[in-house]
Design a protein around this motif. Sequence first.
Motif, PDB file in Angstrom:
ATOM      1  N   THR A  32       5.950 -44.611 -25.931  1.00 46.32           N
ATOM      2  CA  THR A  32       4.932 -44.578 -24.887  1.00 46.32           C
ATOM      3  C   THR A  32       4.649 -43.134 -24.505  1.00 46.32           C
ATOM      4  O   THR A  32       5.554 -42.307 -24.480  1.00 46.32           O
TER       5      THR A  32
ATOM      6  N   ARG B  97       9.662 -46.820 -24.457  1.00 46.31           N
ATOM      7  CA  ARG B  97       8.912 -47.476 -23.394  1.00 46.31           C
ATOM      8  C   ARG B  97       9.708 -47.646 -22.105  1.00 46.31           C
ATOM      9  O   ARG B  97       9.160 -47.533 -21.009  1.00 46.31           O
TER      10      ARG B  97
ATOM     11  N   ARG C 242       9.556 -45.332 -18.792  1.00 41.37           N
ATOM     12  CA  ARG C 242       8.490 -45.333 -17.794  1.00 41.37           C
ATOM     13  C   ARG C 242       8.957 -45.927 -16.469  1.00 41.37           C
ATOM     14  O   ARG C 242       8.409 -45.622 -15.408  1.00 41.37           O
TER      15      ARG C 242
ATOM     16  N   ALA D 225       1.732 -44.281 -17.796  1.00 43.16           N
ATOM     17  CA  ALA D 225       2.265 -44.646 -19.111  1.00 43.16           C
ATOM     18  C   ALA D 225       1.150 -45.236 -19.957  1.00 43.16           C
ATOM     19  O   ALA D 225       0.454 -46.158 -19.519  1.00 43.16           O
TER      20      ALA D 225
ATOM     21  N   PRO E 122       0.160 -46.689 -23.957  1.00 47.01           N
ATOM     22  CA  PRO E 122       0.711 -47.123 -25.254  1.00 47.01           C
ATOM     23  C   PRO E 122       0.346 -46.145 -26.364  1.00 47.01           C
ATOM     24  O   PRO E 122      -0.719 -45.515 -26.339  1.00 47.01           O
TER      25      PRO E 122
END
Length: 308
Positions: A167, A244, A247, A255, A257
């Motif tokens: 991320t 990920r 975050r 955040a 993708p």
Amino acid sequence: MELRHLQHFVAVAEDQHFTRAAERLMVSQSGLSASIRALERELRAPLFVRTTRRVTLTEAGRALLAEAERILAQVRAAHEAVAAVQGVLRGTLALGTEQCIAGVHVARLLAAFRGRHPDVEIRLRQAGSGALAEEVAAGRLDLAFAYRTRADSDQLRSVALTSEPMTVLCHPGHRLASTGAVLAPDDLAGEVFVDFHPDWGPRRTTDAAFAAAGVRRTVALEVNDVHSLLDLVDENLGIAVVPRHFRHKRPSLTALPLKGTGETEYETVALLPPDRATSPAARALVTLLETGGEAGGLAPPQEGSQPS
């Protein structure tokens, strides 16, 4: 060659000092020096370069150190295996982990392990995944929680913990934050990056993703802990590409993708030596890891969780 000679040699190599090594081993300095001289005579090579302040390994000493550590680890494992057959788990569990590893709550796991095996001494080392893999392969660690690389599988076996996408984290005022888009490495060309030392799993994953995409990036701000990375991003000094679950540690950051990472998804594992070289303590920890479940805090992090 006696085991005590190897134990003395490894202690001096670690402390780089005869007096400190003698104190740690609780032997006289003269006895320790005599032990090292006996080893050097047998091997017909000097093992240390001695100065008034410290000692350093010679080329022969460096070659011996790796083998001595393996031998001592095997002897320790033999003692522990016999104790395990007798129904008592004793000895030492030497564990390594990267910071904020996904898929396992390390502190909770070790607390559960200690509750079941109070006679086992737990030793913990935190480092980057590359160093941890080398420590396990050399027998200095029983196992390690780390990022998986293809090279590791040649000499180590692994137990999967979890995998997750990478991320992009940025300041809410950064130009990327307002897009709300799914990003590709191409979209980040020219950005200022905050990242970890190249030995860290997240850095290895990001480097591989950008290399696969043919996008060059420069890490201007390099750190060795998660909170420093988040602080720099929070001050809008750069962006970061991280697993990920990071975050959730700083909800104020945006955040986004990251697509196009393909096989470079962040995968964490428990790294172990070959089965025949795995210590009883490491086997017990892996069993606890595999059977502990959510109640033991061992499951992969869920959305909105706060991994350690």
